[in-house]
Design an enzyme around this catalytic site. Sequence first.
Site, PDB file in Angstrom:
ATOM      1  N   GLY A 276       0.762  -1.244   0.000  1.00  0.00           N
ATOM      2  CA  GLY A 276       0.000   0.000   0.000  1.00  0.00           C
ATOM      3  C   GLY A 276       0.792   1.293   0.000  1.00  0.00           C
TER       4      GLY A 276
ATOM      5  CD  GLU B 175       1.161   0.394   6.665  1.00  0.00           C
ATOM      6  OE1 GLU B 175       1.499   0.424   5.475  1.00  0.00           O
ATOM      7  OE2 GLU B 175       0.708  -0.633   7.204  1.00  0.00           O
ATOM      8  CG  ASP B 176      -1.287   1.629   3.207  1.00  0.00           C
ATOM      9  OD1 ASP B 176      -1.052   1.268   4.380  1.00  0.00           O
ATOM     10  OD2 ASP B 176      -1.867   0.900   2.378  1.00  0.00           O
TER      11      ASP B 176
ATOM     12  CG  ASP C  98      -8.162  -0.129   9.700  1.00  0.00           C
ATOM     13  OD1 ASP C  98      -9.025   0.686   9.970  1.00  0.00           O
ATOM     14  OD2 ASP C  98      -8.431  -1.312   9.389  1.00  0.00           O
TER      15      ASP C  98
ATOM     16  N   GLY D 203      -4.165  -0.738  13.777  1.00  0.00           N
ATOM     17  CA  GLY D 203      -2.854  -0.516  14.401  1.00  0.00           C
ATOM     18  C   GLY D 203      -2.036  -1.796  14.497  1.00  0.00           C
TER      19      GLY D 203
ATOM     20  CB  THR E 268      -0.011  -3.438   9.879  1.00  0.00           C
ATOM     21  OG1 THR E 268      -1.144  -4.186   9.431  1.00  0.00           O
ATOM     22  CG2 THR E 268       1.130  -3.601   8.904  1.00  0.00           C
ATOM     23  CG  LEU E 269       1.845   1.325  11.853  1.00  0.00           C
ATOM     24  CD1 LEU E 269       1.230   2.653  12.243  1.00  0.00           C
ATOM     25  CD2 LEU E 269       3.257   1.543  11.310  1.00  0.00           C
TER      26      LEU E 269
ATOM     27  CE  LYS F 112      -9.911   3.176   7.508  1.00  0.00           C
ATOM     28  NZ  LYS F 112     -10.419   1.855   7.029  1.00  0.00           N
TER      29      LYS F 112
ATOM     30  CG  PHE G  34     -12.241  -0.010   2.507  1.00  0.00           C
ATOM     31  CD1 PHE G  34     -11.521  -0.817   3.380  1.00  0.00           C
ATOM     32  CD2 PHE G  34     -11.899   0.005   1.167  1.00  0.00           C
ATOM     33  CE1 PHE G  34     -10.481  -1.608   2.910  1.00  0.00           C
ATOM     34  CE2 PHE G  34     -10.858  -0.786   0.686  1.00  0.00           C
ATOM     35  CZ  PHE G  34     -10.152  -1.591   1.564  1.00  0.00           C
TER      36      PHE G  34
ATOM     37  CG  ASP H 126      -5.438  -3.203  -2.286  1.00  0.00           C
ATOM     38  OD1 ASP H 126      -5.057  -2.821  -1.167  1.00  0.00           O
ATOM     39  OD2 ASP H 126      -5.698  -4.399  -2.538  1.00  0.00           O
TER      40      ASP H 126
ATOM     41  NE  ARG I  93      -2.039  -2.594  -4.572  1.00  0.00           N
ATOM     42  CZ  ARG I  93      -2.143  -2.803  -3.261  1.00  0.00           C
ATOM     43  NH1 ARG I  93      -2.074  -1.789  -2.417  1.00  0.00           N
ATOM     44  NH2 ARG I  93      -2.320  -4.022  -2.784  1.00  0.00           N
TER      45      ARG I  93
HETATM   46  P1  IMP Z   1      -4.119  -2.348  10.393  1.00  0.00           P
HETATM   47  O1  IMP Z   1      -3.137  -3.445  10.663  1.00  0.00           O
HETATM   48  O2  IMP Z   1      -5.520  -2.753  10.731  1.00  0.00           O
HETATM   49  O3  IMP Z   1      -3.734  -1.012  10.982  1.00  0.00           O
HETATM   50  O4  IMP Z   1      -4.223  -2.188   8.852  1.00  0.00           O
HETATM   51  C1  IMP Z   1      -3.227  -1.770   8.131  1.00  0.00           C
HETATM   52  C2  IMP Z   1      -3.320  -2.233   6.700  1.00  0.00           C
HETATM   53  O5  IMP Z   1      -4.634  -2.555   6.243  1.00  0.00           O
HETATM   54  C3  IMP Z   1      -2.871  -1.076   5.881  1.00  0.00           C
HETATM   55  O6  IMP Z   1      -1.509  -1.163   5.677  1.00  0.00           O
HETATM   56  C4  IMP Z   1      -3.655  -1.228   4.601  1.00  0.00           C
HETATM   57  O7  IMP Z   1      -2.902  -1.988   3.699  1.00  0.00           O
HETATM   58  C5  IMP Z   1      -4.900  -1.966   4.987  1.00  0.00           C
HETATM   59  N1  IMP Z   1      -6.046  -1.023   5.135  1.00  0.00           N
HETATM   60  C6  IMP Z   1      -6.603  -0.580   6.274  1.00  0.00           C
HETATM   61  N2  IMP Z   1      -7.616   0.263   6.035  1.00  0.00           N
HETATM   62  C7  IMP Z   1      -7.700   0.364   4.683  1.00  0.00           C
HETATM   63  C8  IMP Z   1      -8.550   1.129   3.795  1.00  0.00           C
HETATM   64  O8  IMP Z   1      -9.442   1.905   4.188  1.00  0.00           O
HETATM   65  N3  IMP Z   1      -8.307   0.961   2.470  1.00  0.00           N
HETATM   66  C9  IMP Z   1      -7.343   0.134   1.979  1.00  0.00           C
HETATM   67  N4  IMP Z   1      -6.517  -0.572   2.771  1.00  0.00           N
HETATM   68  C10 IMP Z   1      -6.703  -0.463   4.111  1.00  0.00           C
HETATM   69 MG    MG Z   2      -0.458  -1.468   4.163  1.00  0.00          MG
END
Ligand code: IMP
Ligand code: MG
Length: 178
Positions: free
Chosen positions: A47, A101-102, A105, A107, A109-110, A133, A154, A161, A167
Site C-alpha cells: 500500500g 505506511e499507507d 487502521d 494498528g 500492522t504497525l 483512521k 474504507f 487498494d 491503487r
Molecule cells: P491495520 O493493521 O488494521 O492497521 O491495517 C493496516 C493495513 O490494512 C494497511 O496497511 C492497509 O494496507 C490496509 N487497510 C486498512 N484500512 C484500509 C482502507 O481503508 N483501504 C485500503 N486498505 C486499508
Molecule cells: Mg499497508
Amino acid sequence: MLKNKDNHIIEPLFSRDLIEKRVSEVAKQIAADFKGKKVLIIAVLNGSFIFCADLIRKLGGSFEVDFISLSSYSNMTSDGKVKLLSNFNQDLKDKNILIVEDIADTGNTLKFLCNLIEESNVKSISRCVLLDKRAARKTEVKIEYSCFNIEDNFVVGYGLDFNGLYRGLPYIGVLKIK
Ligand code: IMP
Ligand code: MG
C-alpha cells in the site's frame, strides 16, 4: 465520482493537489527532525509504494530505503493476524528507522512491525502514515507523522487498494459498494 460495472462507487476525499501539498509539508517536518542523522526508511508494501516514492523524492538523497511486505486484509476487513510476506535484507542495528505506511487502521500492522524492528537493537523508530483512521484503532501505537486523519471509512487510491484494484488512482476516495 467513479462508478464501474461492479457497482463500486468512489467518492473523492483528497485531491491529487492536496495530497501533494500535505506530503511536502510532512517531508519538511521529517527533514528538519532528522537533520544530520542517517535514516533508513522501511516502507510497508504494497500500500505505501506510491506515498513512499513521493515522500522520499521530497526528502532528498540522504534517506536510505528498504521494503517489507505485510498483509492483514482481505476484502474490507482486517483479520487481525499480520502475515510477513517478505522481509528486509539488512542489519538494522544502531539505525534510525522511519516506518512509512499507507494507513493506520486497527494498528496491528504497525505494532507487529515495531516489535519486529525492536528485536534488532535499533537507535530509534518513528512512524509516518499517509492516513490515520483513529476511530478503528484496536492497539495503541505511536504515530509521529501523519498526512491526514480520516473517519472509519474504507478508502482507495494513491496506492491503497480494494482486492488489488484502484491503487493507481491519483486521488484518495471513499469506496462504497451499492
Ligand atoms: P491495520 O493493521 O488494521 O492497521 O491495517 C493496516 C493495513 O490494512 C494497511 O496497511 C492497509 O494496507 C490496509 N487497510 C486498512 N484500512 C484500509 C482502507 O481503508 N483501504 C485500503 N486498505 C486499508
Ligand atoms: Mg499497508
